[in-house]
Scaffold this motif. Sequence first.
Motif, PDB file in Angstrom:
ATOM      1  N   VAL A   1       0.822  -1.216   0.000  1.00  0.00           N
ATOM      2  CA  VAL A   1       0.000   0.000   0.000  1.00  0.00           C
ATOM      3  C   VAL A   1       0.855   1.266   0.000  1.00  0.00           C
ATOM      4  N   THR A   2       2.083   1.187   0.532  1.00  0.00           N
ATOM      5  CA  THR A   2       2.939   2.377   0.537  1.00  0.00           C
ATOM      6  C   THR A   2       3.372   2.791  -0.867  1.00  0.00           C
ATOM      7  N   VAL A   3       3.252   1.867  -1.831  1.00  0.00           N
ATOM      8  CA  VAL A   3       3.680   2.171  -3.197  1.00  0.00           C
ATOM      9  C   VAL A   3       2.858   3.310  -3.792  1.00  0.00           C
ATOM     10  N   GLY A   4       1.558   3.367  -3.456  1.00  0.00           N
ATOM     11  CA  GLY A   4       0.683   4.383  -4.036  1.00  0.00           C
ATOM     12  C   GLY A   4       1.131   5.794  -3.701  1.00  0.00           C
ATOM     13  N   LEU A   5       1.229   6.098  -2.399  1.00  0.00           N
ATOM     14  CA  LEU A   5       1.649   7.438  -2.000  1.00  0.00           C
ATOM     15  C   LEU A   5       3.083   7.734  -2.408  1.00  0.00           C
ATOM     16  N   ALA A   6       3.951   6.722  -2.292  1.00  0.00           N
ATOM     17  CA  ALA A   6       5.345   6.924  -2.687  1.00  0.00           C
ATOM     18  C   ALA A   6       5.438   7.287  -4.166  1.00  0.00           C
ATOM     19  N   GLY A   7       4.618   6.641  -4.997  1.00  0.00           N
ATOM     20  CA  GLY A   7       4.620   6.960  -6.423  1.00  0.00           C
ATOM     21  C   GLY A   7       4.210   8.397  -6.684  1.00  0.00           C
ATOM     22  N   GLY A   8       3.175   8.867  -5.976  1.00  0.00           N
ATOM     23  CA  GLY A   8       2.770  10.258  -6.123  1.00  0.00           C
ATOM     24  C   GLY A   8       3.836  11.219  -5.651  1.00  0.00           C
ATOM     25  N   MET A   9       4.523  10.861  -4.555  1.00  0.00           N
ATOM     26  CA  MET A   9       5.544  11.740  -4.006  1.00  0.00           C
ATOM     27  C   MET A   9       6.788  11.807  -4.881  1.00  0.00           C
ATOM     28  N   ILE A  10       7.021  10.784  -5.680  1.00  0.00           N
ATOM     29  CA  ILE A  10       8.156  10.847  -6.612  1.00  0.00           C
ATOM     30  C   ILE A  10       7.964  12.029  -7.576  1.00  0.00           C
ATOM     31  N   VAL A  11       6.752  12.176  -8.079  1.00  0.00           N
ATOM     32  CA  VAL A  11       6.459  13.306  -8.972  1.00  0.00           C
ATOM     33  C   VAL A  11       6.581  14.629  -8.213  1.00  0.00           C
ATOM     34  N   VAL A  12       6.047  14.646  -6.985  1.00  0.00           N
ATOM     35  CA  VAL A  12       6.134  15.857  -6.162  1.00  0.00           C
ATOM     36  C   VAL A  12       7.596  16.212  -5.893  1.00  0.00           C
ATOM     37  N   GLY A  13       8.403  15.198  -5.571  1.00  0.00           N
ATOM     38  CA  GLY A  13       9.819  15.434  -5.299  1.00  0.00           C
ATOM     39  C   GLY A  13      10.551  15.997  -6.499  1.00  0.00           C
ATOM     40  N   LEU A  14      10.237  15.500  -7.673  1.00  0.00           N
ATOM     41  CA  LEU A  14      10.867  16.043  -8.886  1.00  0.00           C
ATOM     42  C   LEU A  14      10.448  17.495  -9.121  1.00  0.00           C
TER      43      LEU A  14
END
Length: 598
Positions: A457-470
């Motif tokens: 389940v952590t993959v979902g938010l982590a995936g969104g945060m990758i875009v935010v981090g960039l």
Amino acid sequence: MTTGTGTLTIEETFLRPQAALPPPPTRHALFAILIALAVLLHLGTIGIGDLYSETEGQYAAAAREMIQTGQYLLPTNDSIPRLQKPPLLYWLIIASYKLFGVHTAATRVPIALSVVATAIFTFLVGERLADYWRGFAAGLIYLSLSGTFIFGRIVMPEPLFSAFFAGAIYCGLAGFQQRRQRRIWFAGFWICAALACLTKGPHGLVLPAATFGVLAIFYREARVRFRSLLWWPYLLVFLAIIGPWYIWVEIHFDGAFHRYVTEEWTKHLIGRYPNGTWYDDVPRWQFAASHLAWWFPWSVVILPVLIVSWRRVMRPREITFQNALPMVWALVVLVPVLAIGQRQDYYALSMFSAFSLWAAMIFERASSPLRNAGVAIVALTGMIIGVIALLLPALVPATERDWGETDFRWTAWKALADMPPSVWVQFRPLLAITAIALLIGALATMYLMRRGREKIVTVGLAGGMIVVGLCMVSGIARIAPFFSLADAARFLNGRLGRNGEVLFESSPGVASSLGFYLERKFAMVNQEPDPRIPLTAEQRNLFLDEKAALEHWRVPRPVFLIIEQDRVTYWRELLTQHFHVYHQVASFGTYIILSNQL
């Protein structure tokens, strides 16, 4: 007759790995995915944006200068010795320059590798505390923290220090769990601690030792097993690693080094300059509150759990050694930082791994409604950011203002408060992308929870945060001209000729990025050298008062003076009074370049 074998779908192999694959291949796949993601996010972005002044410029310029002079034991900026920190990070940057050339991306290679190493140790510690799924979740959380994207890119000792700190914790934990190889693992603890000391200072040993010391107080088994950490040959290994450089620099400066270091530590601990002036870069309340942002989105995700059901998830009456370790690790770092007199935003970076391990445990134990509530808050945050992006032109003040002086906006809070409206409007597309990414990440997480995919389940938010981090990386690169002299140096490099000269009116720290990007030395105007550092006559000549600067201005060769915007009026009157000519040739960010040539 043969038995038919069905083809495994992606859902069967990845979303339900325990049913489709034996644990070892799954573990290796998760570990590889985490490493690949860390490499992509940090090594893959090292070329984006110029280096800022202060810390980044200081390390980059010193490493370049050490190569030019062949003096690898003494870091210098513009030939002035820089003794605030030990030399390991300088040496790693030098190694990167030797391999890849002297440029911005090469400067960031050791920092990027440090973040990758910290993610690896976070996985390994989580695996030993629980299982490889906990390690994978903690590693993802660490890589997707806002603070990791921001502070994990700055060229400074903290990312490297954090990697060695996490390595020391891992070696100590492995020695605690494995009796047969305990001495080898505990030797690894001392080696990591020594390298951390050679990166930033003595707390490279004090903090990890305090972590295991506190655990030994509360757990009898820890007292028994950690006693082996005090074996005397370990101390000899430790001293053999850190001793030579400290001895050399003390002899080189004829005893002045230890007095300088003592004053530096005293200044930070009590928050007072040697002249008696008190200061507090980031107030305690602001430092604590800002970590809700540095740990976003996971600080928000676990907030409902801690408010509503903290006894269930923390289990205060039955906290095991495995559950206590990340909490003690975090507190050992965080409490002293709050207690000292002076702190910066990134001083607690070495406990981000501990927070990630702790957050992974909390999220794993939380009930589905509370996890959904936390994720819903993240989605709401995304919506609010989206509304701000839509209304931003109407929200910013109509009256434009300039950035303040560079030397007074070296904390995140001050930089944001000082940012002109036109700069905020430039961030509008990035805010819109951030809003969409947070919403998609939150919805993906809710979908995975609804389908019972508890492990990932952590993959979902982590995936969104990758875009935010960039987006964060891009935003920091966009405002680099207001914190870096890179553009000014490039402009001057093409105009100095063989005998041109550059003067800069500000402190050596603010001038540091000029030291890296400019292809020759420069002099500083209206600045006094640090009286604690012995300087040669040539080094002292780099510090000019106004009278000496005007004498340089008279010579028949190109002379350029870099000043802040708010000093333009003063210098216009001064130069017009003496030479009847004022010639402004360029501006970059808040810096103005003047020239004695028409």
